[in-house]
Design a protein around this motif. Sequence first.
Motif, PDB file in Angstrom:
ATOM      1  N   HIS B 242      33.622  29.002  60.752  1.00 32.84           N
ATOM      2  CA  HIS B 242      33.148  28.623  59.417  1.00 32.84           C
ATOM      3  C   HIS B 242      34.169  27.841  58.608  1.00 32.84           C
ATOM      4  N   VAL B 243      35.451  28.076  58.829  1.00 35.64           N
ATOM      5  CA  VAL B 243      36.426  27.279  58.072  1.00 35.64           C
ATOM      6  C   VAL B 243      36.497  25.866  58.659  1.00 35.64           C
ATOM      7  N   ASP B 244      36.225  25.742  59.948  1.00 29.69           N
ATOM      8  CA  ASP B 244      36.088  24.403  60.529  1.00 29.69           C
ATOM      9  C   ASP B 244      34.902  23.686  59.892  1.00 29.69           C
ATOM     10  N   GLN B 245      33.784  24.389  59.867  1.00 30.37           N
ATOM     11  CA  GLN B 245      32.566  23.807  59.297  1.00 30.37           C
ATOM     12  C   GLN B 245      32.792  23.380  57.845  1.00 30.37           C
ATOM     13  N   ARG B 246      33.491  24.246  57.082  1.00 36.07           N
ATOM     14  CA  ARG B 246      33.752  23.955  55.672  1.00 36.07           C
ATOM     15  C   ARG B 246      34.605  22.694  55.498  1.00 36.07           C
ATOM     16  N   GLN B 247      35.474  22.425  56.479  1.00 37.49           N
ATOM     17  CA  GLN B 247      36.319  21.235  56.376  1.00 37.49           C
ATOM     18  C   GLN B 247      35.639  19.995  56.969  1.00 37.49           C
ATOM     19  N   ILE B 248      34.854  20.180  58.028  1.00 37.59           N
ATOM     20  CA  ILE B 248      34.259  19.036  58.730  1.00 37.59           C
ATOM     21  C   ILE B 248      33.138  18.400  57.905  1.00 37.59           C
ATOM     22  N   ALA B 249      32.223  19.249  57.400  1.00 37.30           N
ATOM     23  CA  ALA B 249      30.992  18.727  56.794  1.00 37.30           C
ATOM     24  C   ALA B 249      31.261  17.739  55.649  1.00 37.30           C
ATOM     25  N   PRO B 250      32.161  18.058  54.701  1.00 34.11           N
ATOM     26  CA  PRO B 250      32.391  17.086  53.611  1.00 34.11           C
ATOM     27  C   PRO B 250      32.943  15.757  54.114  1.00 34.11           C
ATOM     28  N   CYS B 251      33.755  15.787  55.163  1.00 36.89           N
ATOM     29  CA  CYS B 251      34.318  14.539  55.692  1.00 36.89           C
ATOM     30  C   CYS B 251      33.245  13.697  56.370  1.00 36.89           C
ATOM     31  N   LEU B 252      32.231  14.360  56.918  1.00 33.20           N
ATOM     32  CA  LEU B 252      31.127  13.622  57.535  1.00 33.20           C
ATOM     33  C   LEU B 252      30.081  13.230  56.494  1.00 33.20           C
ATOM     34  N   GLY B 253      30.232  13.717  55.274  1.00 35.94           N
ATOM     35  CA  GLY B 253      29.233  13.461  54.243  1.00 35.94           C
ATOM     36  C   GLY B 253      27.932  14.179  54.522  1.00 35.94           C
ATOM     37  N   LEU B 254      28.010  15.321  55.184  1.00 37.84           N
ATOM     38  CA  LEU B 254      26.813  16.084  55.559  1.00 37.84           C
ATOM     39  C   LEU B 254      26.843  17.453  54.899  1.00 37.84           C
ATOM     40  N   PRO B 255      25.647  18.017  54.603  1.00 35.55           N
ATOM     41  CA  PRO B 255      25.626  19.418  54.155  1.00 35.55           C
ATOM     42  C   PRO B 255      26.037  20.331  55.314  1.00 35.55           C
ATOM     43  N   ALA B 256      26.553  21.507  54.979  1.00 36.12           N
ATOM     44  CA  ALA B 256      27.080  22.409  56.010  1.00 36.12           C
ATOM     45  C   ALA B 256      26.035  22.730  57.080  1.00 36.12           C
ATOM     46  N   ASP B 275      44.059  25.101  62.359  1.00 38.51           N
ATOM     47  CA  ASP B 275      43.795  23.789  61.764  1.00 38.51           C
ATOM     48  C   ASP B 275      42.867  22.980  62.662  1.00 38.51           C
ATOM     49  N   LEU B 276      42.233  21.980  62.071  1.00 35.16           N
ATOM     50  CA  LEU B 276      41.403  21.068  62.851  1.00 35.16           C
ATOM     51  C   LEU B 276      42.280  20.174  63.726  1.00 35.16           C
ATOM     52  N   SER B 277      41.757  19.754  64.854  1.00 37.51           N
ATOM     53  CA  SER B 277      42.442  18.733  65.662  1.00 37.51           C
ATOM     54  C   SER B 277      41.469  17.575  65.866  1.00 37.51           C
ATOM     55  N   MET B 278      40.608  17.703  66.898  1.00 39.00           N
ATOM     56  CA  MET B 278      39.682  16.598  67.212  1.00 39.00           C
ATOM     57  C   MET B 278      38.271  16.824  66.668  1.00 39.00           C
ATOM     58  N   GLN B 279      38.068  17.860  65.875  1.00 34.61           N
ATOM     59  CA  GLN B 279      36.709  18.223  65.464  1.00 34.61           C
ATOM     60  C   GLN B 279      36.000  17.089  64.708  1.00 34.61           C
TER      61      GLN B 279
END
Lengths: 173, 801
Positions: B242-256, B275-279
Motif C-alpha cells: 500500500h505504501v508503494d501504491q500511495r507513491q506510484i498512483a500520484p506519479c502516474l496521475g491515476l486514482p489509487a 523504497d520504490l525502485s522500478m515500480q
Amino acid sequence: MRVSFEVNGHEVTADNVWPGESLLYVLRERLGLPGSKNACEQGECGSCTVYLDGVTVCSCLVAAGQAQGRAVRTVEGLAESGDLAERRLSPVQEAFVEAGAVQCGFCTPGLLVQTDDLIERTVGQGGGVPDEAEIREHLAGNLCRCTGYEKIIDAVRLAAERTAAQRDGGGPA
Amino acid sequence: MASTSTRAPVGLSSVTRDGIGASPRRPDGTLKVTGEFAYSSDMWMEDMLWGATLRSPHPHAEILGIDVSGALRLPGVYAVLTHEDVPGEKRYGLEYRDQPVLAFGKVRYKGEPVAIVAADHPETARRALERIKVDYRVLEPVSDARRAALDPDCPLVHEEGSLPLHEEHNQRGNRVRYQPIRTGAFADGASVEEVRALADVVVTGEYEVGMQDQAFLGPESGLAVPAEDGGVDLYIATQWLHVDQRQIAPCLGLPADKVRLTLAGVGGAFGAREDLSMQIHACMLALHTGKPVKFVYNREESFFGHVHRHPATMRYEHGAKRDGTLVYATMEIVLDGGAYASATPAVVGVASSLGIGPYEVPHVSVDAYGVYTTNPPCGAMRGFGAVQACFGYESQMDRLAAELGMDPVDLRIKNAVSQGSRIITGQEIDMPMPMAEMLRRAREMPLPPDRSSLPAPSDPRTLPGGVANTSHGEGIVRGIGYGVGLKNLCFSEGFDDYSTARVRLEVVGGEPAVTVHTAAAEVGQGLVTVKGQIARTELGVERVTILPSDTRVGSAGSSSASRQSYMTGGAVKTACEAVRERVFALVRERGLVEDGHPDALLSLSGGKVVSAAEGVLISLADLLGGEAIEETREYHHRPTQMLDPSRGQGSSHTQFGMCVHRAVVDVDVELGLVKVVALDAVQDVGKVMHPQQLAGQIQGASAQGLGLALMEEIQVHDGVIRNPSFTDYLIPTILDTPPMRIDVLEHPDPHAPYGLRGAGEPPTLSSTPAIVAAVRNATGRPLTHAPVRPEDIVGIDPPQG
C-alpha cells in the motif's frame, strides 16, 4: 541461432537465441524453467547452479551455445518425475523444507543442486555422511542472506543421513 | 526453547495441530524447493517488453539536455521516456516527497535514474540506453556528511526553497533531520565541563560504521500489465504494497484504485524494498506502450537501485564513578542519508532515542543529524539507526570497563535497564527487560574448546584464512567479546500503525476450512506460516489457506521494524476472534447452549465447538452447513508520541526488544584475518510463535551483523561506489559463519498479541559489537571502524589517495 540440448531428460530446442545469452537466460526466459535463479549473474552466488553433463556449474557463466547437445539438470529435475500431484520431493528437497533451511528461498535451488551433488559424491559413492567441514567446503560457493546457514547444514546432514539409510536399508527412510 | 503443550478438552481425541508454538512447515516451502515459486523476476507474459534504466554517471551534475532520438531509431525499441513523460507528480518519497521519478534539472547521486527504455529484448534495451545523449554540467560533489551537517557554508544538495521543510524535524540546509536529546543536568543547561566534574572516570571515543548493503539475493524486478480500464496491474517484490501504491498512483496521475498491486515472490528484503525502485518506471512504460513491461536489475544495478544502511560517524563521551556506575554520556552522530531522504528522519529518531543503549544514565546529551549529500541514498536496513548507535555505545562500554579494570559483563549488569527503567526520552520500559539475566546466561553458555586442546596440526578449515592455507596455527590468538542491543519494535513517533486481515470460515468438502487474506509482504521471514498458526489456534481448524497478498484488502503496513508477527499477527488474531464470536452466536441461536452461557466457557478445537462443562457440542461442519462466516479487522498498536524537537522527550516507541551476543574469534594477528569460532545469542522474544523460524531469524540476523563486523562495506569515494558486485562486496559465506547457539527467553509483553516481541532485528545490533570486541580482546587494537579491516588488525595505515 538455434540451440538444442537435453533438460531434465527431455530434448529441447530454443530458437532465435542471441549468442550473448547465457544458459541461465535461455532456461528462464525461453524454456519456461525459472527455477534456476538470477541473483548475481557473475558466478559469485551459486543461485543458478545446474548440472551440465553431471558437473555442477553456474549457468549464468555458461553461454547458451555451449550447452548444444549436452545434458542439463536443473532444480526442476530433482523431484521424482511424474504427475505433478503425485510427484515426490527428493530427499534433499524434503530435508530443506523440514529443517527450516528455506526462508526467502532465492538461494535454495542452487543449494539443492549443490547439495545433491555432495550427497552423490559421498553417500552415493558408498561413502559416509559428510561432516560439517565437508558440508561447509562444498557449499562455499552458494550465498544465502537469510538463514546464517545453520539450518542449511541441518538440512544437508538430514538428507545425507536419510539417503544413507535408504541405501543401507534398501527401503525409503 | 519452551515447548507448548495443551491438554485436550473433554471429548476430543486431539487438539488442533500446527498452532502457535509448533513448527509447522512453511506453506510456500514445497514450491520453493521445486523451483516453481514465482518470484518477481520470474514473471513472464507472451508479448512482454523489457525495461531498462539510464542512470547518471555523475554524483552531482546539472542536466543541460537529453536527446533520445538515437535510441528511438533502434529496431525493437518501443519507448524511451524521460521526466517530461511522467504523467503526474514528478517526485515521490517514503517520508519526504523529494525524489524525482526521473531526474530533472540536476542529478544528485551516481546511479540516479534519468531515462527509461522498453524494448523486445533486454540486450536491445541496454543498447538503446547507450544511444541516449545526456548533456551534463558536472558539479562538485557534496561528499562529507559531517560538513553537510555542521558547516553552514557547505553547498546545498537541494536548492533552497525547492522542497517544503519539515519543521518538526528541525530540517534546514542539508540537514534532513536534527534531533537533540537533553536529560538531567543537560536539560537544565549544564555544560559538559560541569557534568564531567561529577565523574571519577571519563572515556571518549570516535567510531565509524560503514555503508552496508542489504544484499538480498532476488534482484529488484517486477511486471507491469496495462489494464482495459486505463489502470495498471503490478506484480512486484516489495515490503509494503500500500505504501508503494500511495507513491506510484500520484506519479502516474491515476486514482489509487487504478493501480493494483499483487505481491510477487520476494527474494529477501532487509529494508532495501521499503523504497520504490522500478515500480513507477515499469508502470509508465506499460501504460505508454500498451504492453506488459518487465524489469530485472542485475547485481551491479541493484547496488544503485536501492538505499543502503546509513554510514555513521559517532563521538561519544561516558563518565562513571569508580565503582562503574554511569554518571553521564554524550553522543554526537552524523548519518549520511545521501541524495534523498528515504527513511532518514525515522533513522535519526531511532539512533537518537536509543543512542546510549540499554543503560541507566542520569545525565545525557545527544545530537543526531541525518543529512543530504551527493552520496548514494541511504534508508532502511534491518535494525536501522540502532545498529550504528549500538556499535558506538557498546564499544564505549568496553573502553570504560578497561579503564575501570572491570569485567565488561559486570559493568553492563551494573548499569543495565530493567522493567520500569526510563530510556533517555523519558519513556518507561513497561514490559519485561531482563537484561542482567540475559548477560549472565550469555556468559555461562559453554565455550568452544580451547585451541590448545585440539589435535595438531590444525585443520586449516578451522583457522583464519581457511583453505587459503595461510596458517597452520601459528600467530593465531583467541578473543571473546560481548554485545547488547536495544531495539524499538513496530513503527514509532506517532505513526498510526495498523494491519488488516480478512478471515473466512466455511465448510469445504465436508470439512471446516479457513482462508486468511492480508496485504502483508512475505519476504522470507515466515509470516505466511505464522498467519496460519494463529488461525489454527484461534479457530481450531487445521485446514488453513493463506491467500496471495494484494491491494484488494486493506493495508498491512510494512514488513519492517520486526512488526509483522505483532501487527498482522494481531490483525489475524482479532479477525479470527470476530469470526469465533459469530460461531458462538450461531451455537446459541441453535439452542445448543442456554441463553446467557458465557463465551469464555466455549472454545473451538479440532474442528468442533467445545464447552468447558459439556465437552463437544457440535462439529463446525454440522453447525455451518453451507454458511460462510467472514470478518475483516484492523489491528492498531497503542499510540506513540513524536519526540519533541528541542529536548527529544516523548514515549515514541511501541515495544522494545533486546538481544545479547557473545562472540569467540580466532585472529591471525600477522595477516589480519579473523575466523569467528562461535556466535551465541540470548534473546527475549516474549512468546515463541514458531521455534524453527525464530531460530532462522536470530541466526540470519546474527550473520548479517557478522558481515558488518568483518567484511561488508560499500566503498564510496567522491560519491562513486567502487565495489558494486558480489566479487568486491563480500557477504558471509557458509565458511565465514560459525555455529550459532541460541537461548530464547519468553517473558511476555502484556501489551502485545500473545505477549510476543518482534524478533528479527535485535540480533543484528548486538552481533557486530560482540565480534569487534572479541577481535579487540585478541589483538589489543582499538578498532573503531566497522567493518574491521585487516590493516586495522595488523596496525598499518591504509593506502592514501
